[in-house]
Each structure stands twice: as structure tokens, then as C-alpha cells.
Design a protein around this motif. Sequence first.
Motif, PDB file in Angstrom:
ATOM      1  N   ILE A   1      37.732  37.082  30.739  1.00  0.00           N
ATOM      2  CA  ILE A   1      36.825  36.467  31.721  1.00  0.00           C
ATOM      3  C   ILE A   1      37.258  36.839  33.138  1.00  0.00           C
ATOM      4  N   ARG A   2      38.566  36.842  33.386  1.00  0.00           N
ATOM      5  CA  ARG A   2      39.081  37.194  34.706  1.00  0.00           C
ATOM      6  C   ARG A   2      38.721  38.644  35.048  1.00  0.00           C
ATOM      7  N   GLN A   3      38.874  39.538  34.076  1.00  0.00           N
ATOM      8  CA  GLN A   3      38.518  40.933  34.311  1.00  0.00           C
ATOM      9  C   GLN A   3      37.015  41.072  34.537  1.00  0.00           C
ATOM     10  N   LEU A   4      36.231  40.308  33.787  1.00  0.00           N
ATOM     11  CA  LEU A   4      34.775  40.336  33.946  1.00  0.00           C
ATOM     12  C   LEU A   4      34.375  39.831  35.331  1.00  0.00           C
ATOM     13  N   SER A   5      35.041  38.795  35.800  1.00  0.00           N
ATOM     14  CA  SER A   5      34.686  38.238  37.110  1.00  0.00           C
ATOM     15  C   SER A   5      35.083  39.175  38.253  1.00  0.00           C
ATOM     16  N   SER A   6      35.981  40.121  37.985  1.00  0.00           N
ATOM     17  CA  SER A   6      36.369  41.065  39.036  1.00  0.00           C
ATOM     18  C   SER A   6      35.362  42.204  39.184  1.00  0.00           C
ATOM     19  N   LEU A   7      34.424  42.308  38.246  1.00  0.00           N
ATOM     20  CA  LEU A   7      33.395  43.352  38.337  1.00  0.00           C
ATOM     21  C   LEU A   7      32.398  43.005  39.433  1.00  0.00           C
ATOM     22  N   PRO A   8      31.757  44.016  40.016  1.00  0.00           N
ATOM     23  CA  PRO A   8      30.670  43.735  40.964  1.00  0.00           C
ATOM     24  C   PRO A   8      29.557  42.958  40.241  1.00  0.00           C
ATOM     25  N   PRO A   9      28.879  42.063  40.940  1.00  0.00           N
ATOM     26  CA  PRO A   9      27.864  41.221  40.295  1.00  0.00           C
ATOM     27  C   PRO A   9      26.820  41.987  39.480  1.00  0.00           C
ATOM     28  N   GLU A  10      26.434  43.166  39.949  1.00  0.00           N
ATOM     29  CA  GLU A  10      25.399  43.923  39.231  1.00  0.00           C
ATOM     30  C   GLU A  10      25.912  44.514  37.919  1.00  0.00           C
TER      31      GLU A  10
ATOM     32  N   ALA B   1      32.773  29.344  25.685  1.00  0.00           N
ATOM     33  CA  ALA B   1      33.078  27.975  26.087  1.00  0.00           C
ATOM     34  C   ALA B   1      33.743  27.912  27.458  1.00  0.00           C
ATOM     35  N   HIS B   2      34.188  29.064  27.959  1.00  0.00           N
ATOM     36  CA  HIS B   2      34.870  29.109  29.256  1.00  0.00           C
ATOM     37  C   HIS B   2      33.891  28.730  30.353  1.00  0.00           C
ATOM     38  N   PRO B   3      34.306  27.889  31.302  1.00  0.00           N
ATOM     39  CA  PRO B   3      33.383  27.427  32.352  1.00  0.00           C
ATOM     40  C   PRO B   3      32.734  28.541  33.171  1.00  0.00           C
ATOM     41  N   GLU B   4      33.423  29.654  33.353  1.00  0.00           N
ATOM     42  CA  GLU B   4      32.874  30.744  34.165  1.00  0.00           C
ATOM     43  C   GLU B   4      31.887  31.626  33.419  1.00  0.00           C
ATOM     44  N   TRP B   5      31.852  31.545  32.097  1.00  0.00           N
ATOM     45  CA  TRP B   5      31.014  32.440  31.295  1.00  0.00           C
ATOM     46  C   TRP B   5      29.556  32.409  31.742  1.00  0.00           C
ATOM     47  N   GLY B   6      28.988  31.234  31.920  1.00  0.00           N
ATOM     48  CA  GLY B   6      27.590  31.111  32.301  1.00  0.00           C
ATOM     49  C   GLY B   6      27.296  31.586  33.715  1.00  0.00           C
ATOM     50  N   ARG B   7      28.303  31.564  34.570  1.00  0.00           N
ATOM     51  CA  ARG B   7      28.104  31.961  35.964  1.00  0.00           C
ATOM     52  C   ARG B   7      28.265  33.461  36.166  1.00  0.00           C
ATOM     53  N   LEU B   8      28.686  34.158  35.122  1.00  0.00           N
ATOM     54  CA  LEU B   8      28.999  35.592  35.300  1.00  0.00           C
ATOM     55  C   LEU B   8      27.851  36.530  34.964  1.00  0.00           C
TER      56      LEU B   8
END
Length: 124
Positions: free
Chosen positions: A70-79, A116-123
Motif C-alpha cells: 500500500i505504501r508503494q502504491l501510494s507513492s505512485l502518481p495519482p494517475e 481492508a487497509h484504510p488507504e486502499w479506497g483512497r488510492l
Amino acid sequence: EECSSLLQRLRIAERATMASEMQVRQLSAELEQAKLASHNAHRRRSVPSMPFSAANSIEEVVSSLAALEIRQLSSLPPEERAAGKRKLLLRWHPDKNSGNGGGNDLAKRMVQEMQAHPEWGRLG
């Protein structure tokens, strides 16, 4: 004959358990390497980081690995995040990991933990 059949089933179960344990050890080692790399990257930026400890159970490995993904995914550009999520789901899809002894169970746990991770839906 029944004894022979039971012994054969026991050996199969033991092999599956060994394969699962090997996979846990391999994932633990990969997780520790990723933590070390992350720790070193943080240290280079002079950002204090949390101490890392070795995972003791498959639940801890899954939780730590999911958080890392999830941390690696959140470091990607939003697009690029939606595509990154799809790649993660494909990588950890239980059907794609069914030939590895306990891989199906591990993959199922990973997908559940990531979703289930809280950030999953926001990514994305």
C-alpha cells in the motif's frame, strides 16, 4: 491399504505445510530487505524511522507486506494508482497462486489485508 492411504495423505499434508513455511520464510526475508531499503532511504533523507523487528507469524508477514504494498502504491502518481491496484490484485490473486502449496491461502489473506487497509479506497 487404508494405513497406506492415510500415510500418503499425511505426507501430502506435510509437504504442503513445508511449502507454506518456506514461502513464509521467503516473504519474511523479502519483507526485511524492503524494510532495510526503506530504512536506509529514510536515513539518507534524515527522517527518523521506526525500528524494524522480524515477523513472527504469517499474520504479521501478511500485515507488514500489505502495508508495504500500500505504501508503494501510494507513492505512485495519482494517475497511475488505479493501474497499480489492478497489478497488485493480479499479483496476489488466489487463483494465480494456487500451485505453491499454501500460496492460495497466503494470496487470499494478502488481498483481504490490502482491501481492508484504510488507504486502499483512497488510492484510486
